[in-house]
Design a protein around this motif. Structure first.
Motif, PDB file in Angstrom:
ATOM      1  N   SER A   7       0.857  -1.188   0.000  1.00 16.50           N
ATOM      2  CA  SER A   7       0.000   0.000   0.000  1.00 16.50           C
ATOM      3  C   SER A   7       0.891   1.234   0.000  1.00 16.50           C
ATOM      4  O   SER A   7       2.103   1.135   0.182  1.00 16.50           O
ATOM      5  CB  SER A   7      -0.928   0.009   1.214  1.00 16.50           C
ATOM      6  OG  SER A   7      -0.180   0.073   2.412  1.00 16.50           O
ATOM      7  N   GLY A   8       0.248   2.396  -0.206  1.00  8.60           N
ATOM      8  CA  GLY A   8       0.979   3.654  -0.130  1.00  8.60           C
ATOM      9  C   GLY A   8       1.295   4.305  -1.463  1.00  8.60           C
ATOM     10  O   GLY A   8       1.847   5.405  -1.495  1.00  8.60           O
ATOM     11  N   GLY A   9       0.958   3.638  -2.542  1.00  8.93           N
ATOM     12  CA  GLY A   9       1.215   4.233  -3.848  1.00  8.93           C
ATOM     13  C   GLY A   9       0.281   5.400  -4.120  1.00  8.93           C
ATOM     14  O   GLY A   9      -0.641   5.687  -3.362  1.00  8.93           O
ATOM     15  N   GLY A  10       0.555   6.100  -5.208  1.00 11.02           N
ATOM     16  CA  GLY A  10      -0.276   7.231  -5.585  1.00 11.02           C
ATOM     17  C   GLY A  10       0.405   8.109  -6.609  1.00 11.02           C
ATOM     18  O   GLY A  10       1.420   7.725  -7.203  1.00 11.02           O
ATOM     19  N   LEU A  11      -0.157   9.289  -6.783  1.00 11.75           N
ATOM     20  CA  LEU A  11       0.377  10.274  -7.726  1.00 11.75           C
ATOM     21  C   LEU A  11       1.213  11.298  -6.962  1.00 11.75           C
ATOM     22  O   LEU A  11       0.744  11.852  -5.960  1.00 11.75           O
ATOM     23  CB  LEU A  11      -0.769  10.970  -8.456  1.00 11.75           C
ATOM     24  CG  LEU A  11      -0.404  12.144  -9.373  1.00 11.75           C
ATOM     25  CD1 LEU A  11       0.457  11.670 -10.536  1.00 11.75           C
ATOM     26  CD2 LEU A  11      -1.680  12.818  -9.876  1.00 11.75           C
ATOM     27  N   VAL A  12       2.409  11.547  -7.438  1.00 10.87           N
ATOM     28  CA  VAL A  12       3.297  12.504  -6.775  1.00 10.87           C
ATOM     29  C   VAL A  12       4.035  13.298  -7.846  1.00 10.87           C
ATOM     30  O   VAL A  12       4.298  12.784  -8.946  1.00 10.87           O
ATOM     31  CB  VAL A  12       4.278  11.769  -5.832  1.00 10.87           C
ATOM     32  CG1 VAL A  12       5.176  10.814  -6.600  1.00 10.87           C
ATOM     33  CG2 VAL A  12       5.079  12.737  -4.996  1.00 10.87           C
ATOM     34  N   GLN A  13       4.362  14.544  -7.529  1.00 11.44           N
ATOM     35  CA  GLN A  13       5.095  15.383  -8.477  1.00 11.44           C
ATOM     36  C   GLN A  13       6.580  15.016  -8.482  1.00 11.44           C
ATOM     37  O   GLN A  13       7.100  14.508  -7.477  1.00 11.44           O
ATOM     38  CB  GLN A  13       4.926  16.856  -8.106  1.00 11.44           C
ATOM     39  CG  GLN A  13       3.517  17.370  -8.298  1.00 11.44           C
ATOM     40  CD  GLN A  13       3.427  18.868  -8.102  1.00 11.44           C
ATOM     41  OE1 GLN A  13       4.295  19.478  -7.474  1.00 11.44           O
ATOM     42  NE2 GLN A  13       2.380  19.476  -8.645  1.00 11.44           N
ATOM     43  N   PRO A  14       7.257  15.274  -9.583  1.00  9.81           N
ATOM     44  CA  PRO A  14       8.716  15.044  -9.605  1.00  9.81           C
ATOM     45  C   PRO A  14       9.397  15.781  -8.457  1.00  9.81           C
ATOM     46  O   PRO A  14       9.051  16.928  -8.132  1.00  9.81           O
ATOM     47  CB  PRO A  14       9.127  15.627 -10.961  1.00  9.81           C
ATOM     48  CG  PRO A  14       7.921  15.470 -11.824  1.00  9.81           C
ATOM     49  CD  PRO A  14       6.750  15.716 -10.898  1.00  9.81           C
ATOM     50  N   GLY A  15      10.337  15.084  -7.838  1.00  9.59           N
ATOM     51  CA  GLY A  15      11.010  15.633  -6.668  1.00  9.59           C
ATOM     52  C   GLY A  15      10.330  15.298  -5.353  1.00  9.59           C
ATOM     53  O   GLY A  15      10.904  15.554  -4.286  1.00  9.59           O
ATOM     54  N   GLY A  16       9.146  14.750  -5.428  1.00 13.76           N
ATOM     55  CA  GLY A  16       8.396  14.416  -4.222  1.00 13.76           C
ATOM     56  C   GLY A  16       8.804  13.091  -3.600  1.00 13.76           C
ATOM     57  O   GLY A  16       9.739  12.428  -4.062  1.00 13.76           O
ATOM     58  N   SER A  17       8.064  12.728  -2.555  1.00 17.24           N
ATOM     59  CA  SER A  17       8.369  11.519  -1.793  1.00 17.24           C
ATOM     60  C   SER A  17       7.111  10.692  -1.587  1.00 17.24           C
ATOM     61  O   SER A  17       5.987  11.230  -1.563  1.00 17.24           O
ATOM     62  CB  SER A  17       8.960  11.884  -0.431  1.00 17.24           C
ATOM     63  OG  SER A  17      10.159  12.614  -0.567  1.00 17.24           O
ATOM     64  N   LEU A  18       7.315   9.407  -1.415  1.00 13.77           N
ATOM     65  CA  LEU A  18       6.251   8.486  -1.040  1.00 13.77           C
ATOM     66  C   LEU A  18       6.857   7.401  -0.167  1.00 13.77           C
ATOM     67  O   LEU A  18       8.042   7.059  -0.316  1.00 13.77           O
ATOM     68  CB  LEU A  18       5.626   7.811  -2.270  1.00 13.77           C
ATOM     69  CG  LEU A  18       4.527   8.510  -3.069  1.00 13.77           C
ATOM     70  CD1 LEU A  18       4.139   7.653  -4.263  1.00 13.77           C
ATOM     71  CD2 LEU A  18       3.314   8.798  -2.204  1.00 13.77           C
ATOM     72  N   ARG A  19       6.035   6.854   0.725  1.00 19.21           N
ATOM     73  CA  ARG A  19       6.463   5.691   1.489  1.00 19.21           C
ATOM     74  C   ARG A  19       5.501   4.550   1.230  1.00 19.21           C
ATOM     75  O   ARG A  19       4.302   4.663   1.512  1.00 19.21           O
ATOM     76  CB  ARG A  19       6.528   5.982   2.993  1.00 19.21           C
ATOM     77  CG  ARG A  19       7.168   4.821   3.769  1.00 19.21           C
ATOM     78  CD  ARG A  19       7.292   5.080   5.242  1.00 19.21           C
ATOM     79  NE  ARG A  19       6.023   4.914   5.925  1.00 19.21           N
ATOM     80  CZ  ARG A  19       5.915   4.728   7.251  1.00 19.21           C
ATOM     81  NH1 ARG A  19       7.003   4.690   7.996  1.00 19.21           N
ATOM     82  NH2 ARG A  19       4.722   4.606   7.805  1.00 19.21           N
ATOM     83  N   LEU A  20       6.042   3.468   0.705  1.00 19.34           N
ATOM     84  CA  LEU A  20       5.246   2.269   0.470  1.00 19.34           C
ATOM     85  C   LEU A  20       5.393   1.329   1.658  1.00 19.34           C
ATOM     86  O   LEU A  20       6.444   1.280   2.292  1.00 19.34           O
ATOM     87  CB  LEU A  20       5.717   1.562  -0.806  1.00 19.34           C
ATOM     88  CG  LEU A  20       5.771   2.410  -2.070  1.00 19.34           C
ATOM     89  CD1 LEU A  20       6.188   1.527  -3.255  1.00 19.34           C
ATOM     90  CD2 LEU A  20       4.473   3.112  -2.335  1.00 19.34           C
ATOM     91  N   SER A  21       4.328   0.587   1.918  1.00 14.69           N
ATOM     92  CA  SER A  21       4.334  -0.408   2.986  1.00 14.69           C
ATOM     93  C   SER A  21       4.040  -1.782   2.410  1.00 14.69           C
ATOM     94  O   SER A  21       3.270  -1.908   1.443  1.00 14.69           O
ATOM     95  CB  SER A  21       3.275  -0.070   4.038  1.00 14.69           C
ATOM     96  OG  SER A  21       3.519   1.193   4.631  1.00 14.69           O
ATOM     97  N   CYS A  22       4.626  -2.787   3.014  1.00 10.31           N
ATOM     98  CA  CYS A  22       4.370  -4.182   2.640  1.00 10.31           C
ATOM     99  C   CYS A  22       4.129  -4.949   3.932  1.00 10.31           C
ATOM    100  O   CYS A  22       5.052  -5.153   4.722  1.00 10.31           O
ATOM    101  CB  CYS A  22       5.564  -4.749   1.891  1.00 10.31           C
ATOM    102  SG  CYS A  22       5.478  -6.532   1.569  1.00 10.31           S
ATOM    103  N   VAL A  23       2.875  -5.339   4.154  1.00  6.25           N
ATOM    104  CA  VAL A  23       2.531  -6.131   5.327  1.00  6.25           C
ATOM    105  C   VAL A  23       2.681  -7.601   4.968  1.00  6.25           C
ATOM    106  O   VAL A  23       2.074  -8.077   3.997  1.00  6.25           O
ATOM    107  CB  VAL A  23       1.105  -5.826   5.809  1.00  6.25           C
ATOM    108  CG1 VAL A  23       0.754  -6.697   6.998  1.00  6.25           C
ATOM    109  CG2 VAL A  23       0.971  -4.350   6.181  1.00  6.25           C
ATOM    110  N   VAL A  24       3.463  -8.309   5.764  1.00  9.61           N
ATOM    111  CA  VAL A  24       3.781  -9.713   5.493  1.00  9.61           C
ATOM    112  C   VAL A  24       3.101 -10.591   6.536  1.00  9.61           C
ATOM    113  O   VAL A  24       3.222 -10.328   7.741  1.00  9.61           O
ATOM    114  CB  VAL A  24       5.310  -9.936   5.532  1.00  9.61           C
ATOM    115  CG1 VAL A  24       5.645 -11.386   5.192  1.00  9.61           C
ATOM    116  CG2 VAL A  24       6.021  -8.979   4.584  1.00  9.61           C
ATOM    117  N   SER A  25       2.402 -11.627   6.104  1.00  9.80           N
ATOM    118  CA  SER A  25       1.777 -12.571   7.021  1.00  9.80           C
ATOM    119  C   SER A  25       2.106 -13.996   6.592  1.00  9.80           C
ATOM    120  O   SER A  25       2.524 -14.237   5.457  1.00  9.80           O
ATOM    121  CB  SER A  25       0.257 -12.364   7.063  1.00  9.80           C
ATOM    122  OG  SER A  25      -0.304 -12.558   5.783  1.00  9.80           O
ATOM    123  N   GLY A  26       1.927 -14.930   7.515  1.00  9.84           N
ATOM    124  CA  GLY A  26       2.171 -16.334   7.213  1.00  9.84           C
ATOM    125  C   GLY A  26       3.608 -16.766   7.389  1.00  9.84           C
ATOM    126  O   GLY A  26       3.951 -17.908   7.062  1.00  9.84           O
TER     127      GLY A  26
END
Length: 111
Positions: A7-26
């Motif tokens: 999760s955490g994706g989206g639209l961002v302008q050049p030079g911007g930041s995003l943080r993606l998350s990966c929840v792991v189970s099992g």
């Protein structure tokens, strides 16, 4: 069965930041290496970086210095912090471990 949910994706302008998350189970994240990959438009899926359970990290040259992988074992979550994003970073980002892929999250870098 191992499951990964990004999760955490989206639209961002050049030079911007995003943080993606990966929840792991099992599985027990504290003893599990997890890698991030991406598939850019018209290209094959490619390696982005790896975070081992021992804390070692490795990054593809295209993202080194801009992307950082971290983990919170208590939350069963691995993160991909992306900074100084460029239009060529646009794509679907996936996490991977033990032969299992998540469903991916879309990142679009555009003005």
């Amino acid at each position: 069965q191992v499951q990964l949910v990004e999760s955490g994706g989206g639209l961002v302008q050049p030079g911007g930041s995003l943080r993606l998350s990966c929840v792991v189970s099992g599985t027990t994240l504290s003893v599990t290496p997890v890698s991030w990959h991406r598939q850019r438009p018209g290209k094959q899926r490619e390696y982005v970086g790896l975070n081992t359970n021992e804390g070692s990290k490795n990054y593809a040259s295209a993202v080194k210095g801009r992307f950082t992988i971290s983990r919170d074992n208590a939350k069963n979550t691995v993160y991909l912090q992306m900074t100084s994003l460029r239009p060529e970073d646009t794509g679907v980002y996936y996490c991977f471990t033990q032969g299992y892929w998540g469903q991916g999250t879309q990142v679009t870098v555009s003005s």
